[in-house]
Motif scaffolding. Structure first.
Motif, short mmCIF file in Angstrom:
data_model
loop_
_atom_site.label_atom_id
_atom_site.label_comp_id
_atom_site.label_asym_id
_atom_site.label_seq_id
_atom_site.Cartn_x
_atom_site.Cartn_y
_atom_site.Cartn_z
N MET A 21 0.84 -1.19 0.00
CA MET A 21 0.00 0.00 0.00
C MET A 21 0.88 1.25 0.00
N PHE A 22 0.52 2.20 -0.85
CA PHE A 22 1.19 3.50 -0.87
C PHE A 22 0.46 4.41 0.11
N LEU A 23 1.19 4.98 1.06
CA LEU A 23 0.58 5.67 2.19
C LEU A 23 1.10 7.10 2.29
N LEU A 24 0.18 8.06 2.44
CA LEU A 24 0.55 9.44 2.68
C LEU A 24 0.82 9.66 4.17
N PRO A 25 1.59 10.68 4.52
CA PRO A 25 1.89 10.94 5.94
C PRO A 25 0.83 11.82 6.57
N GLY A 26 0.88 11.93 7.90
CA GLY A 26 0.13 12.97 8.59
C GLY A 26 -1.25 12.61 9.08
N TYR A 27 -1.69 11.35 8.95
CA TYR A 27 -2.99 10.99 9.49
C TYR A 27 -2.97 11.15 11.01
N ALA A 28 -4.13 11.54 11.58
CA ALA A 28 -4.19 11.82 13.01
C ALA A 28 -3.86 10.59 13.85
N ASP A 29 -4.32 9.42 13.41
CA ASP A 29 -4.04 8.18 14.14
C ASP A 29 -3.30 7.22 13.21
N MET A 30 -2.07 7.56 12.92
CA MET A 30 -1.28 6.73 12.02
C MET A 30 -1.08 5.31 12.58
N PRO A 31 -0.80 5.13 13.87
CA PRO A 31 -0.67 3.76 14.39
C PRO A 31 -1.96 2.95 14.21
N GLY A 32 -3.11 3.58 14.46
CA GLY A 32 -4.38 2.88 14.28
C GLY A 32 -4.63 2.53 12.82
N SER A 42 -5.64 -6.10 7.31
CA SER A 42 -6.20 -6.28 5.97
C SER A 42 -5.28 -7.11 5.08
N HIS A 43 -4.22 -7.66 5.67
CA HIS A 43 -3.29 -8.56 4.98
C HIS A 43 -2.51 -7.87 3.85
N VAL A 44 -2.24 -6.56 4.04
CA VAL A 44 -1.37 -5.85 3.11
C VAL A 44 0.05 -6.39 3.24
N ASP A 56 7.31 1.16 13.60
CA ASP A 56 6.82 0.43 14.76
C ASP A 56 5.69 -0.55 14.42
N SER A 57 5.26 -0.57 13.17
CA SER A 57 4.04 -1.30 12.81
C SER A 57 4.26 -2.80 12.59
N ASN A 58 5.50 -3.23 12.46
CA ASN A 58 5.83 -4.62 12.12
C ASN A 58 5.43 -5.01 10.70
N LEU A 59 5.01 -4.02 9.90
CA LEU A 59 4.77 -4.26 8.48
C LEU A 59 6.07 -4.05 7.71
N PRO A 60 6.33 -4.84 6.67
CA PRO A 60 7.44 -4.51 5.77
C PRO A 60 7.22 -3.12 5.18
N PHE A 61 8.24 -2.28 5.13
CA PHE A 61 8.04 -0.90 4.71
C PHE A 61 9.23 -0.38 3.92
N THR A 62 8.94 0.66 3.13
CA THR A 62 9.95 1.50 2.50
C THR A 62 9.50 2.94 2.69
#
Length: 212
Positions: A1-12, A20-22, A55-61
């Protein structure tokens, strides 16, 4: 998933994404995140977004591109009214990048696990002042455009009318006080994709109709 920054509850949000098995997340961030300056409102939300992804434990870039060439579209109303562009921060050079090139790097990171865990800082091919962009637009549009530096007080008033004051302060910190140097041209994009980044002239020719 391509994700933008700045959401109020990014951890949630990231927890929902994980459930969602991303397979992996590619976060759009910005170069100022590297400073860690939490007194700057823009940097603060970028840093918080990056930390939430780590901190999410998701694979990330994480992607930290330079300023977008598409920011030039904010001049379209001025160019519809005449041949003069008034813009702030006249002496702030930015190695601007075509958003299409950001998409190219994001696509690589989404499709290939070898990019997981990396943070990529990448730029366009040239450092541009606002006057440089006006000059190129004049050539592309075939119009006698000219650039006029906007005084800081006038720019601050206009910006305050359309965005929260903490973000106005952040941009003045970046480009008037010099807290962000976004002028260096880096080889990262070509190293990742095997081709040079698009020039501002190429971007302007592609988006010529937006300034008609």
């Amino acid at each position: 998933m391509f994700l933008l920054p700045g959401y109020a509850d990014m951890p949630g949000l990231l927890d929902l994404i994980a459930r969602s098995h991303v397979q992996r997340v590619v976060l759009l961030s910005g170069p100022s995140a590297g400073s860690g300056d939490l007194n700057n409102a823009v940097t603060a939300y970028l840093v918080a977004s990056e930390q939430a992804v780590r901190d999410s434990n998701l694979p990330f870039t994480i992607l930290r591109p330079s300023g977008f060439m598409s920011n030039t579209l904010q001049w379209a109303p001025q160019l519809a009214a005449g041949d003069t562009v008034r813009a702030p921060f006249a002496s702030a050079g930015v190695a601007m990048i075509d958003p299409a090139d950001i998409a190219s790097v994001a696509t690589l990171a989404l499709a290939d696990s070898r990019h997981e865990g990396h943070t990529y800082r990448f730029t366009g091919p040239h450092t541009l002042l606002p006057a440089d962009r006006v000059r190129v637009l004049a050539e592309v549009l075939g119009r006698p455009l000219r650039f006029e530096a906007q005084p800081d007080d006038e720019a601050r008033e206009e910006m305050t009318a359309i965005m929260p004051p903490q973000y106005v302060a952040a941009f003045f910190d970046f480009y008037a006080a010099g807290a962000l140097d976004d002028s260096a041209v880096l080889p990262t994009f070509e190293e990742l994709t095997g081709r040079p980044p698009r020039t501002f002239r190429q971007w302007a020719e592609t988006h010529r109709d937006a300034f008609a």
